[in-house]
Scaffold this motif. Structure first.
Motif, PDB file in Angstrom:
ATOM      1  N   LEU A   1       0.828  -1.217   0.000  1.00  0.00           N
ATOM      2  CA  LEU A   1       0.000   0.000   0.000  1.00  0.00           C
ATOM      3  C   LEU A   1       0.855   1.257   0.000  1.00  0.00           C
ATOM      4  N   THR A   2       2.057   1.168   0.507  1.00  0.00           N
ATOM      5  CA  THR A   2       2.962   2.319   0.501  1.00  0.00           C
ATOM      6  C   THR A   2       3.454   2.639  -0.901  1.00  0.00           C
ATOM      7  N   THR A   3       3.636   1.619  -1.725  1.00  0.00           N
ATOM      8  CA  THR A   3       4.243   1.828  -3.046  1.00  0.00           C
ATOM      9  C   THR A   3       3.260   1.745  -4.211  1.00  0.00           C
ATOM     10  N   ALA A   4       2.170   0.990  -4.065  1.00  0.00           N
ATOM     11  CA  ALA A   4       1.231   0.787  -5.175  1.00  0.00           C
ATOM     12  C   ALA A   4       0.482   2.073  -5.505  1.00  0.00           C
ATOM     13  N   ARG A   5       0.164   2.237  -6.775  1.00  0.00           N
ATOM     14  CA  ARG A   5      -0.575   3.411  -7.234  1.00  0.00           C
ATOM     15  C   ARG A   5      -1.726   2.974  -8.135  1.00  0.00           C
ATOM     16  N   ASP A   6      -2.851   3.627  -7.980  1.00  0.00           N
ATOM     17  CA  ASP A   6      -3.997   3.392  -8.836  1.00  0.00           C
ATOM     18  C   ASP A   6      -3.673   3.885 -10.246  1.00  0.00           C
ATOM     19  N   LEU A   7      -4.080   3.128 -11.256  1.00  0.00           N
ATOM     20  CA  LEU A   7      -3.711   3.462 -12.628  1.00  0.00           C
ATOM     21  C   LEU A   7      -4.348   4.750 -13.125  1.00  0.00           C
TER      22      LEU A   7
ATOM     23  N   PHE B   1      -5.854   7.445 -11.099  1.00  0.00           N
ATOM     24  CA  PHE B   1      -5.617   8.637 -10.295  1.00  0.00           C
ATOM     25  C   PHE B   1      -4.151   8.815  -9.917  1.00  0.00           C
ATOM     26  N   LYS B   2      -3.342   7.783 -10.134  1.00  0.00           N
ATOM     27  CA  LYS B   2      -1.900   7.854  -9.849  1.00  0.00           C
ATOM     28  C   LYS B   2      -1.617   8.173  -8.392  1.00  0.00           C
ATOM     29  N   ARG B   3      -2.439   7.658  -7.516  1.00  0.00           N
ATOM     30  CA  ARG B   3      -2.304   7.913  -6.085  1.00  0.00           C
ATOM     31  C   ARG B   3      -2.354   6.607  -5.295  1.00  0.00           C
ATOM     32  N   PRO B   4      -1.835   6.622  -4.077  1.00  0.00           N
ATOM     33  CA  PRO B   4      -1.972   5.434  -3.222  1.00  0.00           C
ATOM     34  C   PRO B   4      -3.450   5.111  -3.012  1.00  0.00           C
ATOM     35  N   TYR B   5      -3.746   3.847  -2.896  1.00  0.00           N
ATOM     36  CA  TYR B   5      -5.142   3.453  -2.719  1.00  0.00           C
ATOM     37  C   TYR B   5      -5.733   4.012  -1.436  1.00  0.00           C
ATOM     38  N   THR B   6      -4.912   4.192  -0.428  1.00  0.00           N
ATOM     39  CA  THR B   6      -5.427   4.720   0.839  1.00  0.00           C
ATOM     40  C   THR B   6      -5.785   6.206   0.744  1.00  0.00           C
TER      41      THR B   6
END
Length: 329
Positions: A145-151, A153-158
């Motif tokens: 969750l610290t590194t992953a990004r939504d395709l 919005f380009k933001r962390p899921y949290t």
């Protein structure tokens, strides 16, 4: 006669109290009948001596997670996590290159991955979420969750949580409610971050689970995750999970899909003051618009049931001023 200083202090306190009384607990909600219905319900159940008063011990509110508190398109966040786990674990499983659903994931077939059925998703979860301790799994989730990004919005899921629902959670807790997450997602996938993001303690998270075994490893007691289903907290599983984990019937429930239908029925079709609500995704510009035909978060039967049972339908486009916390900046 009141001295000038005393009078000034009194007026100041009066103004301060008035200002506090006028603070909007739901500032990201538009002034629509939906917001009014929520506020009126909370007022009714918290007014001591009123006909609908509910004691604090009985003020239980349950929330679905995917599509209710954070995004679930173009696929569930936990599925995106599982797909990344498949790619990371592939060197240890060369046979996956020729086995579905793993083959499509490794070949980068995004369309096929987004259309996986329940059987495929369960298979992925079993193979990518087991074979480690709960503590090890928690760290993997936290790191991802610290590194992953939504395709999109380009933001962390949290960060892709709904600001109006964050306000609703806080508003209910400020009025003596206990707020629980009741999700089809994995309970151990959610617990590492729900307290920080939603203010919901780990013990107030109910979700699907795989089996765990107590094992001693190098003299240290652990809970080891094994690849067998333990409980599916979706559809009819939600009322069963609520009863087992909470032991009280909620008086308010919030969902967004047919998977939440049973929880909404269990909560609202009973005596006393009750509140059921469905988040309807109607804003393709700021988030997504989907309902009856969606592969993830399908809202069909429950949308019709909302009319019959007089549940509040939260129209994302009409009822919410902003969608995400970063929209406030």
């Amino acid at each position: 006669m009141i001295a000038g200083g005393t009078l000034g202090l009194a007026l100041g306190l009066t103004c301060s109290f008035s200002a506090l009384a006028e603070v909007d607990p739901l500032p990201s909600w538009n002034a629509t009948p939906t917001k009014q219905a929520i506020v009126e319900f909370v007022g009714r159940v918290t007014t001591a001596g009123g006909p609908d008063f509910v004691a604090p011990t009985e003020r239980i509110a349950t929330f679905d997670n995917d599509g209710t508190l954070w995004v679930e398109q173009p696929m569930y966040v936990q599925l995106a996590f599982a797909l990344d786990r498949v790619r990371a674990m592939a060197p240890l499983h060369p046979d996956w290159a020729y086995m579905e659903p793993f083959q499509s994931v490794l070949e980068g077939d995004v369309e096929a991955s987004a259309k996986m059925d329940e059987h495929d998703i369960v298979q992925l979860i079993m193979m990518t979420h087991a074979g480690m301790t709960n503590d090890e799994f928690s760290k993997i989730v936290t790191d991802w969750l610290t590194t992953a990004r939504d395709l999109r919005f380009k933001r962390p899921y949290t960060e892709l949580v709904y600001q109006p629902m964050l306000e609703l959670l806080s508003y209910l807790r400020a009025n003596g409610f206990k707020t629980f997450i009741v999700s089809g997602g994995g309970v151990e996938f959610m617990r590492p971050w729900t307290e920080k993001v939603y203010g919901v303690d780990p013990e107030q998270v109910i979700g699907s689970s795989i089996k765990t075994e107590f094992r001693m490893r190098d003299g240290i007691p652990t809970l080891f995750r094994v690849p067998y289903l333990n409980f599916i907290d979706d559809k009819a599983g939600k009322p069963a999970g609520i009863n087992e984990a909470i032991g009280r019937r909620p008086i308010a429930a919030f969902g967004n899909s047919d998977g939440d239908l049973d929880m909404l029925q269990w909560t609202t079709i009973s005596d006393g003051a009750r509140f059921g609500a469905i988040v309807h995704h109607t804003d393709a510009e700021r988030e997504y618009a989907y309902d009856r035909q969606s592969h993830f978060g399908r809202l069909d039967v429950a949308l019709d049931a909302a009319v019959t049972n007089r549940w509040t339908v939260i129209d994302m486009k009409k009822d919410w001023k902003v969608i995400f916390p970063f929209d406030l900046r």
